[in-house]
Design a protein around this motif. Structure first.
Motif, PDB file in Angstrom:
ATOM      1  N   LEU A  13       0.865  -1.126   0.231  1.00  0.00           N
ATOM      2  CA  LEU A  13       0.072  -0.139   0.081  1.00  0.00           C
ATOM      3  C   LEU A  13       1.003   1.088  -0.058  1.00  0.00           C
ATOM      4  O   LEU A  13       1.884   1.150   0.395  1.00  0.00           O
ATOM      5  N   ILE A  14       0.468   2.366  -0.492  1.00  0.00           N
ATOM      6  CA  ILE A  14       1.120   3.632  -0.683  1.00  0.00           C
ATOM      7  C   ILE A  14       0.854   4.242   0.526  1.00  0.00           C
ATOM      8  O   ILE A  14      -0.584   4.581   0.881  1.00  0.00           O
ATOM      9  N   GLN A  26       0.483  12.824  -1.866  1.00  0.00           N
ATOM     10  CA  GLN A  26       1.254  12.476  -1.004  1.00  0.00           C
ATOM     11  C   GLN A  26       2.227  13.332  -0.126  1.00  0.00           C
ATOM     12  O   GLN A  26       2.695  14.221  -0.849  1.00  0.00           O
ATOM     13  N   LEU A  27       2.039  13.455   1.032  1.00  0.00           N
ATOM     14  CA  LEU A  27       2.790  14.487   1.755  1.00  0.00           C
ATOM     15  C   LEU A  27       4.196  13.981   2.488  1.00  0.00           C
ATOM     16  O   LEU A  27       4.261  12.712   2.892  1.00  0.00           O
ATOM     17  N   ARG A  36       3.242  15.969  -3.411  1.00  0.00           N
ATOM     18  CA  ARG A  36       3.303  15.419  -4.958  1.00  0.00           C
ATOM     19  C   ARG A  36       1.780  14.878  -5.088  1.00  0.00           C
ATOM     20  O   ARG A  36       1.358  14.047  -4.169  1.00  0.00           O
ATOM     21  N   LEU A  37       1.320  14.900  -6.309  1.00  0.00           N
ATOM     22  CA  LEU A  37       0.440  14.203  -6.532  1.00  0.00           C
ATOM     23  C   LEU A  37       0.416  12.703  -6.764  1.00  0.00           C
ATOM     24  O   LEU A  37       1.568  12.123  -7.519  1.00  0.00           O
ATOM     25  N   TYR A  38      -0.436  11.878  -6.426  1.00  0.00           N
ATOM     26  CA  TYR A  38      -0.681  10.476  -6.738  1.00  0.00           C
ATOM     27  C   TYR A  38      -0.398  10.190  -7.972  1.00  0.00           C
ATOM     28  O   TYR A  38      -1.226  10.850  -8.943  1.00  0.00           O
ATOM     29  N   ASP A  41      -2.137   7.420 -11.184  1.00  0.00           N
ATOM     30  CA  ASP A  41      -3.730   6.942 -11.200  1.00  0.00           C
ATOM     31  C   ASP A  41      -3.337   5.433 -10.338  1.00  0.00           C
ATOM     32  O   ASP A  41      -4.335   5.270  -9.674  1.00  0.00           O
ATOM     33  N   ASP A  42      -2.251   4.858 -10.696  1.00  0.00           N
ATOM     34  CA  ASP A  42      -2.074   3.596 -10.068  1.00  0.00           C
ATOM     35  C   ASP A  42      -2.057   3.628  -8.481  1.00  0.00           C
ATOM     36  O   ASP A  42      -2.606   2.891  -7.753  1.00  0.00           O
ATOM     37  N   GLU A  43      -1.131   4.713  -7.887  1.00  0.00           N
ATOM     38  CA  GLU A  43      -0.969   4.973  -6.617  1.00  0.00           C
ATOM     39  C   GLU A  43      -2.090   5.147  -5.971  1.00  0.00           C
ATOM     40  O   GLU A  43      -2.684   4.548  -4.858  1.00  0.00           O
ATOM     41  N   ARG A  44      -3.016   5.731  -6.560  1.00  0.00           N
ATOM     42  CA  ARG A  44      -4.499   6.134  -5.809  1.00  0.00           C
ATOM     43  C   ARG A  44      -5.406   4.977  -5.574  1.00  0.00           C
ATOM     44  O   ARG A  44      -6.210   5.017  -4.717  1.00  0.00           O
ATOM     45  N   ASP A  45      -5.253   4.034  -6.528  1.00  0.00           N
ATOM     46  CA  ASP A  45      -5.948   2.712  -6.404  1.00  0.00           C
ATOM     47  C   ASP A  45      -5.457   1.963  -5.199  1.00  0.00           C
ATOM     48  O   ASP A  45      -5.786   0.660  -4.790  1.00  0.00           O
ATOM     49  N   HIS A  46      -4.285   2.164  -4.731  1.00  0.00           N
ATOM     50  CA  HIS A  46      -3.481   1.354  -3.459  1.00  0.00           C
ATOM     51  C   HIS A  46      -3.124   2.329  -2.448  1.00  0.00           C
ATOM     52  O   HIS A  46      -1.908   1.714  -1.878  1.00  0.00           O
ATOM     53  N   LEU A  47      -3.807   3.226  -1.991  1.00  0.00           N
ATOM     54  CA  LEU A  47      -3.554   4.055  -0.869  1.00  0.00           C
ATOM     55  C   LEU A  47      -3.960   3.415   0.571  1.00  0.00           C
ATOM     56  O   LEU A  47      -4.820   2.587   0.536  1.00  0.00           O
TER      57      LEU A  47
END
Length: 129
Positions: free
Chosen positions: A4-5, A81-82, A109-111, A113-119
């Motif tokens: 997970l991110i 992501q902070l 920084r902006l996530y 698309d793939d990262e947003r699905d795995h937060l």
């Protein structure tokens, strides 16, 4: 288990300051409430000194410290992501690092698309005391 991110990270420079503050104050926590000026900077407190409630979300843990943000502020930052870092210069908040002539800051920084699905999921503050 999938990787997970993390929603919040911490820089090596900030880790050194957290260690110094922890040696002096014990367990710590972070909160970012929003607002203007220093109110939008992450603030460090002894754990439990700032009461969190249903108006806050726990984004995660950085270097053993819970990191909370007001829900209203989170609405603006939820796509990023902070990273907690430090900068020189004295802020005007009640954060523990202020007497050291530095202050914590947020880099973002902006996530993807793939990262947003795995937060990592947000955590409830109701279990925090």
């Amino acid at each position: 288990m999938e990787n997970l991110i993390k929603r919040v990270l911490v820089s090596d420079r900030a880790i050194k300051i957290i260690d110094q503050l922890r040696d002096h104050h014990g367990e710590l926590m972070f909160h970012q409430s929003g607002g203007c000026c220093d109110g939008s900077s992450p603030m460090c407190f002894p754990k439990g000194e700032l009461m969190t409630n249903e108006n806050d979300v726990k984004l995660g843990t950085i270097h053993g410290c819970d990191f909370f943000m007001s829900k209203d502020q989170f609405e603006y930052w939820k796509h990023t992501q902070l990273t907690v870092d430090i900068t020189t210069g004295r802020g005007s908040s009640f954060s523990l690092e202020i007497p050291m002539g530095i202050r914590f800051v947020i880099k973002s920084r902006l996530y993807t698309d793939d990262e947003r699905d795995h937060l990592e999921p947000l955590q409830s503050t109701s279990e925090e005391v």
